[in-house]
Design a protein around this motif. Structure first.
Motif, PDB file in Angstrom:
ATOM      1  N   ARG A 112      16.855  21.041 -26.829  1.00  0.00           N
ATOM      2  CA  ARG A 112      15.700  21.514 -27.284  1.00  0.00           C
ATOM      3  C   ARG A 112      14.891  20.119 -26.788  1.00  0.00           C
ATOM      4  O   ARG A 112      13.716  20.044 -26.306  1.00  0.00           O
ATOM      5  CB  ARG A 112      15.175  21.487 -28.723  1.00  0.00           C
ATOM      6  CG  ARG A 112      14.816  22.998 -28.909  1.00  0.00           C
ATOM      7  CD  ARG A 112      14.283  22.907 -30.553  1.00  0.00           C
ATOM      8  NE  ARG A 112      14.854  22.075 -31.318  1.00  0.00           N
ATOM      9  CZ  ARG A 112      16.004  22.060 -32.061  1.00  0.00           C
ATOM     10  NH1 ARG A 112      16.635  23.270 -32.036  1.00  0.00           N
ATOM     11  NH2 ARG A 112      16.555  21.127 -32.827  1.00  0.00           N
ATOM     12  N   ASP A 113      15.494  18.933 -26.756  1.00  0.00           N
ATOM     13  CA  ASP A 113      14.769  17.626 -26.360  1.00  0.00           C
ATOM     14  C   ASP A 113      14.763  17.298 -25.095  1.00  0.00           C
ATOM     15  O   ASP A 113      14.294  16.134 -24.621  1.00  0.00           O
ATOM     16  CB  ASP A 113      15.586  16.545 -27.207  1.00  0.00           C
ATOM     17  CG  ASP A 113      15.128  16.595 -28.712  1.00  0.00           C
ATOM     18  OD1 ASP A 113      14.326  17.373 -28.969  1.00  0.00           O
ATOM     19  OD2 ASP A 113      15.848  15.706 -29.545  1.00  0.00           O
ATOM     20  N   LEU A 114      15.341  17.928 -24.234  1.00  0.00           N
ATOM     21  CA  LEU A 114      15.503  17.623 -22.831  1.00  0.00           C
ATOM     22  C   LEU A 114      14.036  17.999 -22.023  1.00  0.00           C
ATOM     23  O   LEU A 114      13.179  18.656 -22.707  1.00  0.00           O
ATOM     24  CB  LEU A 114      16.289  18.712 -22.079  1.00  0.00           C
ATOM     25  CG  LEU A 114      17.965  18.780 -22.196  1.00  0.00           C
ATOM     26  CD1 LEU A 114      18.507  19.614 -21.556  1.00  0.00           C
ATOM     27  CD2 LEU A 114      18.464  17.370 -21.774  1.00  0.00           C
ATOM     28  N   PRO A 115      13.737  17.172 -21.133  1.00  0.00           N
ATOM     29  CA  PRO A 115      12.239  17.251 -20.532  1.00  0.00           C
ATOM     30  C   PRO A 115      11.996  18.692 -20.134  1.00  0.00           C
ATOM     31  O   PRO A 115      12.724  19.242 -19.595  1.00  0.00           O
ATOM     32  CB  PRO A 115      12.292  16.417 -19.332  1.00  0.00           C
ATOM     33  CG  PRO A 115      13.544  15.471 -19.577  1.00  0.00           C
ATOM     34  CD  PRO A 115      14.685  16.347 -20.390  1.00  0.00           C
ATOM     35  N   LEU A 116      10.649  18.878 -20.201  1.00  0.00           N
ATOM     36  CA  LEU A 116      10.378  20.305 -19.596  1.00  0.00           C
ATOM     37  C   LEU A 116      10.334  20.477 -18.145  1.00  0.00           C
ATOM     38  O   LEU A 116      10.221  19.333 -17.524  1.00  0.00           O
ATOM     39  CB  LEU A 116       8.822  20.474 -20.445  1.00  0.00           C
ATOM     40  CG  LEU A 116       8.801  20.833 -21.747  1.00  0.00           C
ATOM     41  CD1 LEU A 116       7.351  21.054 -22.024  1.00  0.00           C
ATOM     42  CD2 LEU A 116       9.369  21.989 -22.194  1.00  0.00           C
ATOM     43  N   PHE A 117      10.575  21.300 -17.585  1.00  0.00           N
ATOM     44  CA  PHE A 117      10.455  21.608 -16.145  1.00  0.00           C
ATOM     45  C   PHE A 117       9.030  21.181 -15.727  1.00  0.00           C
ATOM     46  O   PHE A 117       8.148  21.557 -16.368  1.00  0.00           O
ATOM     47  CB  PHE A 117      10.768  22.965 -15.789  1.00  0.00           C
ATOM     48  CG  PHE A 117      10.616  23.274 -14.313  1.00  0.00           C
ATOM     49  CD1 PHE A 117      11.782  22.834 -13.553  1.00  0.00           C
ATOM     50  CD2 PHE A 117       9.684  23.795 -13.707  1.00  0.00           C
ATOM     51  CE1 PHE A 117      11.844  23.164 -12.239  1.00  0.00           C
ATOM     52  CE2 PHE A 117       9.646  24.112 -12.413  1.00  0.00           C
ATOM     53  CZ  PHE A 117      10.873  23.891 -11.751  1.00  0.00           C
TER      54      PHE A 117
END
Length: 80
Positions: free
Chosen positions: A66-71
């Protein structure tokens, strides 16, 4: 079949694991093992040790993903 035998009850919800191995976490998240180990090393992903085994709780894996950067995010590191 015994109606009270939960093992053979087709309506019973499948068991969910309490924890994943690094390999399982990588497969579930669609990442490489190296990516998981890098995230563990820099503190973005939390794991626990059980003897020599490294285990990852499902809620910790979900939070990491969930905390990964958005595309398309300009702050994205460009990794996997």
């Amino acid at each position: 079949m015994d109606k009270h035998n939960k093992q053979s009850d087709p309506d019973r919800e499948p068991r969910r694991p309490f924890a994943y191995s690094v390999e399982e976490a990588a497969k579930i998240a669609g990442l490489s093992r190296s990516s998981i180990y890098l995230a563990l090393g820099d503190g973005r992903l939390t794991a626990r040790k059980a003897g020599r085994r490294t285990i990852i709780c499902p809620e910790d894996l979900r939070k990491f993903v969930r905390d990964l950067p958005l595309f398309g995010d300009s702050n994205s590191g460009g990794g996997e």
